[in-house]
Design an enzyme around this catalytic site. Structure first.
Site, PDB file in Angstrom:
ATOM      1  CE1 TYR A   1       4.908   7.941   4.034  1.00 58.74           C
ATOM      2  CE2 TYR A   1       3.990   6.495   2.355  1.00 58.74           C
ATOM      3  CZ  TYR A   1       3.833   7.513   3.268  1.00 58.74           C
ATOM      4  OH  TYR A   1       2.605   8.103   3.435  1.00 58.74           O
TER       5      TYR A   1
ATOM      6  CB  SER B   1      -0.027   5.693   3.961  1.00 52.87           C
ATOM      7  OG  SER B   1       0.211   5.353   2.605  1.00 52.87           O
TER       8      SER B   1
END
Length: 244
Positions: A144, A131
């Site tokens: 995250y 990501s």
């Protein structure tokens, strides 16, 4: 010539399902793994692949999955996700455990289990879907972002450790992709999930799937180390050009 084989984790929806379809179009026999077996079975029937139940947070599940597949040319570590948007002060430890187990240890389990087969194939490829959060920190996202940083470092470390082996490594780091990602992050709150993509043209799962397939079909001497892909409307995490 035997059919090349790919394994895609988190394949019951979103990027995983789209990637399985795209690799199947390219002639791969695709083993699709996820916990939602009903969705997997329908996908496998559609693409002529093989559906196998898989929970990347379970050692036993990963070992059973690995034992059920034969030769493996491509591993796509796609299983992962986010939960919540809490500050560090308000961090939910269960959410953190889920994110680290799924993104980091899940990638580790799958890679360890299938690495011998990838090497034995003579032309293996490990694609890890990380990501933009693997490159940036942002407020309320520490669980995250820390997991994605760790997952990315795990993958990048392999680049050196496998030097000289017939295995390529590609990290794909997407920005905003409209899938079930935000729905999971916000515990099923559809309105909150939809707001993430409001006013922008986000990426879709097919965009990432086509990049995976492109990397998988490069000649053996070509290694695409890192690919960062974002919508035109996104500069970084949380920074968007939104239209009314």
């Amino acid at each position: 010539m035997s059919t090349r084989t790919a394994v895609v984790t988190g394949a019951s929806s979103g990027i995983g399902a789209a990637t399985a379809r795209e690799l199947a179009k390219q002639g791969y026999h695709v083993y699709v793994g996820a916990r939602r077996v009903d969705r997997l079975a329908a996908l496998a029937e559609e693409i002529g692949g093989t559906a196998l139940e898989l929970d990347v947070t379970s050692d036993e599940s990963v070992q059973a999955f690995a034992a059920a597949v034969g030769e493996v040319n491509v591993l796509v570590n796609n299983a992962g996700g986010a939960k919540g948007l809490a500050t560090v002060a308000d961090a939910d430890l269960d959410d953190w455990r889920w994110m680290w187990e799924t993104n980091v240890l899940g990638t580790l389990r799958m890679t360890k289990a299938l690495l011998p087969k990838l090497i034995a194939s003579g032309d293996g490829l490990i694609v890890t879907i990380t990501s933009v959060a693997a490159f940036h920190a942002y407020d309320n996202g520490s669980g995250y972002t820390s997991a994605k940083h760790a997952q990315a470092v795990l993958h990048r470390t392999l680049r050196g450790e496998l030097l000289g082996q017939p295995v390529r490594l590609t990290e794909i780091a997407p920005g905003a992709v409209e899938t079930e990602f935000s729905l999971v992050r916000f515990d099923g709150d559809a309105d909150r999930a939809a707001a993430v993509y409001q006013g922008i043209d986000p990426l879709v799962a097919q965009d990432i799937a086509e990049i995976v397939a492109f990397a998988a079909n490069r000649p053996p001497h070509v290694n695409l180390d890192q690919i960062i892909v974002k919508p035109r409307d996104q500069a970084g995490p949380g920074r968007f050009a939104r239209r009314p």
